[in-house]
Write a protein that holds these residues in place. Structure first.
Motif, PDB file in Angstrom:
ATOM      1  N   LYS A 169       5.535 -15.520 -30.254  1.00 29.17           N
ATOM      2  CA  LYS A 169       6.319 -16.415 -29.415  1.00 29.17           C
ATOM      3  C   LYS A 169       7.504 -16.965 -30.208  1.00 29.17           C
ATOM      4  CE  LYS A 169       2.564 -17.843 -26.317  1.00 29.17           C
ATOM      5  NZ  LYS A 169       1.789 -18.984 -25.773  1.00 29.17           N
TER       6      LYS A 169
ATOM      7  N   PRO B 222      11.476 -12.013 -25.551  1.00 30.17           N
ATOM      8  CA  PRO B 222      10.198 -11.430 -25.124  1.00 30.17           C
ATOM      9  C   PRO B 222       9.123 -11.615 -26.198  1.00 30.17           C
ATOM     10  CG  PRO B 222      12.011  -9.885 -24.792  1.00 30.17           C
ATOM     11  CD  PRO B 222      12.556 -11.008 -25.608  1.00 30.17           C
ATOM     12  N   THR B 223       7.868 -11.564 -25.790  1.00 30.39           N
ATOM     13  CA  THR B 223       6.774 -11.729 -26.751  1.00 30.39           C
ATOM     14  C   THR B 223       6.569 -10.495 -27.621  1.00 30.39           C
ATOM     15  OG1 THR B 223       5.215 -11.035 -25.028  1.00 30.39           O
ATOM     16  CG2 THR B 223       5.546 -13.412 -25.331  1.00 30.39           C
ATOM     17  N   SER B 224       7.151  -9.369 -27.226  1.00 32.58           N
ATOM     18  CA  SER B 224       7.124  -8.156 -28.055  1.00 32.58           C
ATOM     19  C   SER B 224       8.523  -7.559 -28.052  1.00 32.58           C
ATOM     20  CB  SER B 224       6.115  -7.138 -27.528  1.00 32.58           C
ATOM     21  OG  SER B 224       4.795  -7.642 -27.607  1.00 32.58           O
ATOM     22  N   LEU B 225       8.930  -7.050 -29.216  1.00 35.27           N
ATOM     23  CA  LEU B 225      10.282  -6.519 -29.341  1.00 35.27           C
ATOM     24  C   LEU B 225      10.266  -5.366 -30.330  1.00 35.27           C
ATOM     25  CD1 LEU B 225      13.034  -7.481 -28.103  1.00 35.27           C
ATOM     26  CD2 LEU B 225      13.510  -8.516 -30.331  1.00 35.27           C
TER      27      LEU B 225
ATOM     28  N   GLU C 290       4.999  -7.775 -32.182  1.00 35.34           N
ATOM     29  CA  GLU C 290       4.168  -7.725 -30.987  1.00 35.34           C
ATOM     30  C   GLU C 290       3.410  -9.027 -30.821  1.00 35.34           C
ATOM     31  OE1 GLU C 290       1.595  -4.370 -31.063  1.00 35.34           O
ATOM     32  OE2 GLU C 290       3.215  -2.884 -31.029  1.00 35.34           O
TER      33      GLU C 290
ATOM     34  N   GLY D 205      10.838 -18.271 -22.853  1.00 36.70           N
ATOM     35  CA  GLY D 205      11.108 -16.967 -22.271  1.00 36.70           C
ATOM     36  C   GLY D 205      12.429 -16.353 -22.676  1.00 36.70           C
TER      37      GLY D 205
ATOM     38  N   HIS E 147      21.078 -13.489 -24.156  1.00 41.36           N
ATOM     39  CA  HIS E 147      20.682 -14.692 -23.438  1.00 41.36           C
ATOM     40  C   HIS E 147      21.880 -15.625 -23.363  1.00 41.36           C
ATOM     41  CE1 HIS E 147      18.683 -18.629 -22.773  1.00 41.36           C
ATOM     42  NE2 HIS E 147      17.842 -17.908 -22.081  1.00 41.36           N
TER      43      HIS E 147
ATOM     44  N   ASN F  75      17.959 -13.020 -15.568  1.00 42.06           N
ATOM     45  CA  ASN F  75      16.702 -13.431 -14.955  1.00 42.06           C
ATOM     46  C   ASN F  75      16.623 -14.951 -14.960  1.00 42.06           C
ATOM     47  OD1 ASN F  75      15.844 -14.257 -17.513  1.00 42.06           O
ATOM     48  ND2 ASN F  75      14.637 -12.412 -17.873  1.00 42.06           N
TER      49      ASN F  75
ATOM     50  N   ASN G 178      15.039 -16.928 -16.700  1.00 40.72           N
ATOM     51  CA  ASN G 178      14.952 -17.515 -18.029  1.00 40.72           C
ATOM     52  C   ASN G 178      16.285 -17.454 -18.760  1.00 40.72           C
ATOM     53  OD1 ASN G 178      12.200 -18.266 -18.039  1.00 40.72           O
ATOM     54  ND2 ASN G 178      11.609 -16.131 -18.409  1.00 40.72           N
TER      55      ASN G 178
ATOM     56  N   VAL H 258      18.356  -8.636 -27.757  1.00 33.71           N
ATOM     57  CA  VAL H 258      18.089  -9.538 -26.636  1.00 33.71           C
ATOM     58  C   VAL H 258      19.355 -10.339 -26.373  1.00 33.71           C
ATOM     59  CG1 VAL H 258      16.769 -11.523 -25.836  1.00 33.71           C
ATOM     60  CG2 VAL H 258      15.637  -9.724 -27.151  1.00 33.71           C
TER      61      VAL H 258
END
Length: 642
Positions: A467, A540-543, A464, A537, A551, A614, A616, A549
């Motif tokens: 970065k 996410p800053t919390s996972l 949580e 980005g 990308h 998105n 990012n 994820v």
């Protein structure tokens, strides 16, 4: 009876070329080289009863060339700083002598720097005491000198710097200074300064974190010597496998008047308190700020959970360890499957660099013997250069960064392993450190000149408000050229074969045993910096635990020189998770060997699946309100979903 011991701190010269007013500024035009491995150092003479060697650094292995000295007087200053904690522990002791290791010429058979000046200072604003001495002409010789006016440590000093200086011979700008070659986070282990007058330097720069610490020592006599161990660093997460006994290395830092043979640690996990004798790979030598790994044992846990755990170093050599820094916390997670850890190896080299041949040889050896390793090579000031804004801080060539944190020699590494190529031992050690990150990477051709790298990452523990980013590297194999700028300079041409076959080929009598080598094939070359420092980005800053994820990022090959991509089937994409400081936490690679101009050009937009991302670059399974990138086949468009 008073004790006496030697406080030995290896100091390194910078590899930066001197201008008229010497500085340490990094510039594209500056060329540095790390010299060859030094011959085996002869041991210091046995001192009187009750004396011992006390060192910030280990043995002297590597040398750094100090080149580019031009005109006038250039005086080089090398020094180290006693930590405030050690100063307090040494209150009442006297500094009665010092030892300096002689430098060497380029052929490692002589030394022209013979006039030295010992000094100490409390704030590096001036020399408060000086004493001239003669440096032996024998390379790597240990010069032991008594101090005419011994210094008594009061214990109240904020800092004390001990060092020496010498004038660079005008006719000799090709010499090497010895240092231990083992980088350390203790910035006080070595500083460099220079002046083109007799005035004291206005600036000193720490080099310990990049090069190592100086083969110089001070001799202390007294009754007070520090003896403690503390945590040097702690991982964010320690992952343990479910229902299996396991171990995990924790990095400690010790200052001790005697070798450390045992470390006892205590922690509470899952409601039970454990006291364990940590494993040591070898006896930890006496010295100041000696860094080492203590292997902590963990008993099997019957269920998955995670919790914050306090670790305490309770004893060293059976003696209670009462010092600030002896306790540290880390999150311990018991997981079903511990992720596979791969270290990112980034080499920094150039065809102009005569000793970079050993880095070239080491990478070829790794490619043949350890194909699972993840490697990327950055070239400097030659036709393969794509950037000088490197993702790791280096100050010499050749160098290698491991996970963008530890900077070492690309062949010798930290010089602490017995592997045929010592850096392999460092890589295997880092690979054995458990990470909570799972990284996978794939690719697809969007068009003939657009290669898409597709990464997915998972954290088995979750987090949580942190970065993290995904960084990408595109590398290529099979690069070569015929102009002289492609020829590899080779300083090993005069040496006898004594290395691995890949490096022996550059030695006397070898296939490439000449000072300038043409026709080499260069592999693992970084050819694009797109996404190399991490995409904001992308994570996410919390996972949540085990949440994936996805990308992607596109490499436009039309913007890369044709000489850097001789074959589109010899590319490789690398994806890595980096933290806020830029350190790599895990990485993976994917071979690109499926390029077919005909099939790529014929990708059907109508039949290709539609994907949304998105802004990012993160894949979105079910896009709702907002702006997204819609990709189908080789066509990408920006769409607004109301």
């Amino acid at each position: 009876m008073k004790k006496a011991f030697l406080l030995s701190v290896a100091l390194a010269a910078t590899c930066t070329a001197f201008a008229a007013n010497p500085t340490l500024a990094k510039d594209d035009a500056v060329k540095f080289e790390m010299g060859p491995k030094a011959p085996t150092m002869k041991k210091a003479p046995t001192r009187a009863s009750g004396s011992f060697d006390f060192s910030y650094a280990g043995e002297v292995y590597t040398l750094t060339k100090l080149n580019g000295v031009t005109g006038g007087l250039t005086r080089v200053y090398l020094t180290f700083e006693l930590s405030s904690e050690d100063i307090k522990g040494l209150a009442g002791d006297k500094v009665t002598g010092f030892t300096v290791c002689s430098p060497s010429n380029q052929n490692m058979n002589g030394n022209t720097i013979t006039e030295g000046r010992f000094f100490y200072s409390h704030d590096l604003s001036k020399e408060e005491y000086t004493q001239d001495f003669t440096i032996s002409k024998i390379p790597f010789d240990l010069n032991q000198i008594s101090i005419d006016e011994p210094y008594t440590i009061t214990g109240e000093e904020e800092s004390i710097y001990f060092g020496y200086s010498f004038v660079v011979p005008k006719a000799d700008n090709m010499f090497y200074l010895p240092y231990d070659g083992v980088t350390t986070p203790n910035v006080g282990a070595g500083y460099f300064g220079a002046s083109n007058t007799e005035a004291f330097p206005t600036e000193f720069v720490s080099f310990a974190g990049e090069l190592g610490a100086l083969c110089m020592s001070i001799t202390l006599e007294g009754n007070n010597f520090p003896f403690y161990a503390k945590f040097a660093s702690m991982p964010d997460v320690i992952c343990l496998p479910l229902r299996k006994n396991s171990t995990f290395p924790l990095t400690l830092c010790a200052t001790s008047e005697t070798p450390i043979k045992s470390v006892e640690m205590e922690y509470t996990l899952g409601g039970k308190t454990y006291v364990t004798n940590c494993g040591l790979t070898e006896e930890v030598p006496a010295g100041a700020s000696v860094y080492f790994d203590a292997i902590v044992g963990f008993q099997a846990q019957k269920e998955k959970f995670s919790e914050m755990v306090n670790f305490k170093i309770t004893k060293i050599n059976g003696i209670p360890n009462d010092v600030a820094g002896a306790e540290a916390e880390a999150k311990v997670a018991v997981v079903k499957e511990v992720p596979v850890h791969q270290t990112l190896i980034e080499e920094f080299t150039g065809t102009w660099c005569g000793y970079c041949t050993r880095g070239y040889a080491a990478l070829e050896y790794i490619k043949e013997n350890y194909p699972e390793f993840v490697v990327a090579a950055y070239h400097n000031n030659d036709p393969m250069q794509v950037t000088t804004n490197y993702p790791a801080s280096i100050s010499s060539f050749p160098s290698a960064a491991l996970n963008r944190g530890v900077v070492v020699d690309p062949y010798y590494g930290t010089q602490t392993s017995n592997y045929e190529v010592p850096i392999v031992g460092d890589i295997k050690t880092l690979n054995s450190v458990v990470t909570p990150w799972v990284v996978k990477v794939d690719h697809e051709w969007e068009s003939e000149n657009v290669l898409v790298a597709k990464a997915n990452v998972t954290n088995v523990v979750g987090f949580e408000d942190k970065k993290y980013k995904i960084a990408y590297i595109l590398v290529a194999d099979g690069l070569s050229g015929t102009t002289r700028s492609w020829f590899q300079s080779n300083n090993y041409a005069t040496q006898q074969p004594q290395f691995i076959p890949q490096l022996n080929a550059f030695c006397r009598g070898g296939e490439y045993g000449k000072s300038s080598v043409s026709g080499l094939i260069f592999n693992d070359v970084v050819v694009s910096t797109t996404g190399i420092y991490g995409i904001d980005g992308s994570i996410p800053t919390s996972l949540a635990a085990d949440e994936m994820v996805e990308h992607s990022i596109s490499f436009d090959l039309s913007k890369i020189s044709n000489s850097l991509i001789p074959d589109k089937n010899k590319l490789r994409v690398i994806a890595a998770v980096v933290d806020q400081s830029g350190n790599v936490l895990n990485c993976a690679k994917n071979e690109v060997n499926d390029f077919d101009a005909t099939s790529v050009a014929g990708i059907s937009v109508e039949n290709a699946p539609v994907e949304y991302y998105n802004l990012n670059g993160m894949k979105v399974a079910n896009p709702s309100i907002g702006i997204f990138i819609r990709r189908q086949g080789n066509t990408s468009t920006k769409v607004v979903i109301p």
